[in-house]
Design a protein around this motif. Structure first.
Motif, PDB file in Angstrom:
ATOM      1  N   LEU A 120       0.827  -1.209   0.000  1.00 40.75           N
ATOM      2  CA  LEU A 120       0.000   0.000   0.000  1.00 40.75           C
ATOM      3  C   LEU A 120       0.859   1.255   0.000  1.00 40.75           C
ATOM      4  O   LEU A 120       0.560   2.240  -0.687  1.00 40.75           O
ATOM      5  CB  LEU A 120      -0.941   0.009   1.208  1.00 40.75           C
ATOM      6  CG  LEU A 120      -2.149  -0.906   1.125  1.00 40.75           C
ATOM      7  CD1 LEU A 120      -2.905  -0.922   2.442  1.00 40.75           C
ATOM      8  CD2 LEU A 120      -3.081  -0.470   0.004  1.00 40.75           C
ATOM      9  N   LYS A 121       1.938   1.205   0.761  1.00 43.94           N
ATOM     10  CA  LYS A 121       2.838   2.356   0.823  1.00 43.94           C
ATOM     11  C   LYS A 121       3.476   2.593  -0.544  1.00 43.94           C
ATOM     12  O   LYS A 121       3.554   3.732  -1.016  1.00 43.94           O
ATOM     13  CB  LYS A 121       3.920   2.119   1.882  1.00 43.94           C
ATOM     14  CG  LYS A 121       4.811   3.297   2.109  1.00 43.94           C
ATOM     15  CD  LYS A 121       5.819   2.992   3.216  1.00 43.94           C
ATOM     16  CE  LYS A 121       6.746   4.165   3.419  1.00 43.94           C
ATOM     17  NZ  LYS A 121       7.781   3.874   4.409  1.00 43.94           N
ATOM     18  N   ALA A 122       3.898   1.508  -1.183  1.00 40.63           N
ATOM     19  CA  ALA A 122       4.509   1.628  -2.512  1.00 40.63           C
ATOM     20  C   ALA A 122       3.488   2.155  -3.514  1.00 40.63           C
ATOM     21  O   ALA A 122       3.801   3.044  -4.326  1.00 40.63           O
ATOM     22  CB  ALA A 122       5.072   0.289  -2.961  1.00 40.63           C
ATOM     23  N   GLU A 123       2.250   1.632  -3.470  1.00 35.83           N
ATOM     24  CA  GLU A 123       1.212   2.106  -4.378  1.00 35.83           C
ATOM     25  C   GLU A 123       0.907   3.581  -4.129  1.00 35.83           C
ATOM     26  O   GLU A 123       0.741   4.367  -5.066  1.00 35.83           O
ATOM     27  CB  GLU A 123      -0.066   1.274  -4.230  1.00 35.83           C
ATOM     28  CG  GLU A 123       0.017  -0.113  -4.823  1.00 35.83           C
ATOM     29  CD  GLU A 123      -1.273  -0.897  -4.605  1.00 35.83           C
ATOM     30  OE1 GLU A 123      -2.312  -0.287  -4.272  1.00 35.83           O
ATOM     31  OE2 GLU A 123      -1.228  -2.130  -4.778  1.00 35.83           O
ATOM     32  N   THR A 124       0.823   3.924  -2.842  1.00 31.58           N
ATOM     33  CA  THR A 124       0.538   5.316  -2.494  1.00 31.58           C
ATOM     34  C   THR A 124       1.649   6.227  -2.986  1.00 31.58           C
ATOM     35  O   THR A 124       1.386   7.292  -3.561  1.00 31.58           O
ATOM     36  CB  THR A 124       0.360   5.455  -0.967  1.00 31.58           C
ATOM     37  OG1 THR A 124      -0.644   4.557  -0.528  1.00 31.58           O
ATOM     38  CG2 THR A 124      -0.030   6.864  -0.588  1.00 31.58           C
ATOM     39  N   GLU A 125       2.904   5.816  -2.798  1.00 36.83           N
ATOM     40  CA  GLU A 125       4.030   6.635  -3.256  1.00 36.83           C
ATOM     41  C   GLU A 125       4.025   6.740  -4.778  1.00 36.83           C
ATOM     42  O   GLU A 125       4.296   7.814  -5.339  1.00 36.83           O
ATOM     43  CB  GLU A 125       5.347   6.040  -2.762  1.00 36.83           C
ATOM     44  CG  GLU A 125       5.566   6.232  -1.286  1.00 36.83           C
ATOM     45  CD  GLU A 125       6.813   5.523  -0.776  1.00 36.83           C
ATOM     46  OE1 GLU A 125       7.460   4.771  -1.549  1.00 36.83           O
ATOM     47  OE2 GLU A 125       7.131   5.697   0.418  1.00 36.83           O
ATOM     48  N   ALA A 126       3.676   5.636  -5.444  1.00 34.69           N
ATOM     49  CA  ALA A 126       3.608   5.664  -6.905  1.00 34.69           C
ATOM     50  C   ALA A 126       2.514   6.610  -7.363  1.00 34.69           C
ATOM     51  O   ALA A 126       2.703   7.402  -8.307  1.00 34.69           O
ATOM     52  CB  ALA A 126       3.373   4.270  -7.452  1.00 34.69           C
ATOM     53  N   GLU A 130       2.962   9.987  -9.417  1.00 35.10           N
ATOM     54  CA  GLU A 130       2.238  10.152 -10.674  1.00 35.10           C
ATOM     55  C   GLU A 130       1.421  11.436 -10.669  1.00 35.10           C
ATOM     56  O   GLU A 130       1.303  12.132 -11.675  1.00 35.10           O
ATOM     57  CB  GLU A 130       1.305   8.949 -10.874  1.00 35.10           C
ATOM     58  CG  GLU A 130       0.561   8.941 -12.189  1.00 35.10           C
ATOM     59  CD  GLU A 130      -0.351   7.739 -12.282  1.00 35.10           C
ATOM     60  OE1 GLU A 130      -1.512   7.931 -12.661  1.00 35.10           O
ATOM     61  OE2 GLU A 130       0.102   6.610 -11.965  1.00 35.10           O
ATOM     62  N   VAL A 131       0.866  11.768  -9.481  1.00 33.93           N
ATOM     63  CA  VAL A 131      -0.008  12.930  -9.381  1.00 33.93           C
ATOM     64  C   VAL A 131       0.790  14.225  -9.266  1.00 33.93           C
ATOM     65  O   VAL A 131       0.352  15.276  -9.752  1.00 33.93           O
ATOM     66  CB  VAL A 131      -0.973  12.758  -8.187  1.00 33.93           C
ATOM     67  CG1 VAL A 131      -1.761  14.019  -7.934  1.00 33.93           C
ATOM     68  CG2 VAL A 131      -1.896  11.596  -8.436  1.00 33.93           C
ATOM     69  N   LYS A 132       1.963  14.214  -8.726  1.00 37.03           N
ATOM     70  CA  LYS A 132       2.749  15.441  -8.518  1.00 37.03           C
ATOM     71  C   LYS A 132       2.990  16.209  -9.825  1.00 37.03           C
ATOM     72  O   LYS A 132       2.723  17.413  -9.886  1.00 37.03           O
ATOM     73  CB  LYS A 132       4.087  15.111  -7.860  1.00 37.03           C
ATOM     74  CG  LYS A 132       4.013  15.004  -6.382  1.00 37.03           C
ATOM     75  CD  LYS A 132       5.396  14.796  -5.811  1.00 37.03           C
ATOM     76  CE  LYS A 132       5.349  14.572  -4.332  1.00 37.03           C
ATOM     77  NZ  LYS A 132       6.668  14.342  -3.767  1.00 37.03           N
ATOM     78  N   ARG A 136       1.307  19.918 -10.849  1.00 30.05           N
ATOM     79  CA  ARG A 136       2.087  21.075 -11.299  1.00 30.05           C
ATOM     80  C   ARG A 136       1.543  21.581 -12.628  1.00 30.05           C
ATOM     81  O   ARG A 136       1.424  22.772 -12.851  1.00 30.05           O
ATOM     82  CB  ARG A 136       3.543  20.694 -11.444  1.00 30.05           C
ATOM     83  CG  ARG A 136       4.226  20.540 -10.127  1.00 30.05           C
ATOM     84  CD  ARG A 136       5.705  20.266 -10.337  1.00 30.05           C
ATOM     85  NE  ARG A 136       6.238  19.746  -9.092  1.00 30.05           N
ATOM     86  CZ  ARG A 136       7.112  18.792  -8.980  1.00 30.05           C
ATOM     87  NH1 ARG A 136       7.594  18.223 -10.068  1.00 30.05           N
ATOM     88  NH2 ARG A 136       7.531  18.406  -7.825  1.00 30.05           N
ATOM     89  N   LEU A 137       1.206  20.642 -13.500  1.00 28.19           N
ATOM     90  CA  LEU A 137       0.634  21.020 -14.781  1.00 28.19           C
ATOM     91  C   LEU A 137      -0.778  21.549 -14.604  1.00 28.19           C
ATOM     92  O   LEU A 137      -1.220  22.399 -15.375  1.00 28.19           O
ATOM     93  CB  LEU A 137       0.607  19.834 -15.736  1.00 28.19           C
ATOM     94  CG  LEU A 137       1.955  19.349 -16.260  1.00 28.19           C
ATOM     95  CD1 LEU A 137       1.740  18.095 -17.089  1.00 28.19           C
ATOM     96  CD2 LEU A 137       2.634  20.426 -17.077  1.00 28.19           C
TER      97      LEU A 137
END
Length: 152
Positions: A120-126, A130-132, A136-137
């Motif tokens: 879950l932590k890895a998915e959340t970080e991914a 992905e969202v960052k 910004r855009l």
């Protein structure tokens, strides 16, 4: 027959007949034991003297029988207590095995939970990674990739 109702009734009838005979036939001279009934007292004393040892022997037999019964009960209770102790030991062993099994299961569950937490932590970080860039855009008006799709 020494302590039965038949003996008591027969003895009472003999005493009544003895005293009745010696009182009623006194005038005719046929009485063999006049009023203070000394011979009757002698007979009663003899009966009492003979019955006392019989009663004592009976009580001794009864107490010996009671001692044997008490000893048998003691042995039986001791065996039962040993059986109960053995059952307690078996239950303790079963509980110990069950406790070890539960602790192992709990350890395995904790490993699984930790693995799921890492995933879950890895998915959340991914997702965050992905969202960052999209965020910004997004400030400039662009949509993040896959923002319009529903996840299911």
């Amino acid at each position: 027959m020494g302590g039965s109702w038949g003996f008591i009734i027969a003895f009472a009838l003999i005493l009544a007949a003895w005293t009745g005979w010696n009182t009623l036939v006194k005038a005719k001279g046929l009485n063999f034991d006049p009023y203070p009934f000394i011979f009757l007292n002698l007979v009663l004393s003899t009966v009492a003297a003979l019955q006392a040892p019989v009663i004592m022997m009976s009580q001794n037999r009864s107490s010996a029988r009671d001692r044997k019964a008490a000893e048998h009960d003691y042995v039986l209770n001791l065996r039962a207590e040993l059986e109960i102790m053995l059952l307690h030991d078996k239950l303790d062993a079963v509980r110990e095995v069950e406790l070890v099994r539960l602790v192992k299961q709990q350890g395995e569950m904790l490993k699984l939970l930790r693995a799921q937490l890492r995933e879950l932590k890895a998915e959340t970080e991914a997702l965050v990674d992905e969202v960052k860039p999209a965020v910004r855009l997004g400030r400039r008006g662009a949509r993040p990739a896959g923002a319009g799709r529903k996840r299911g």
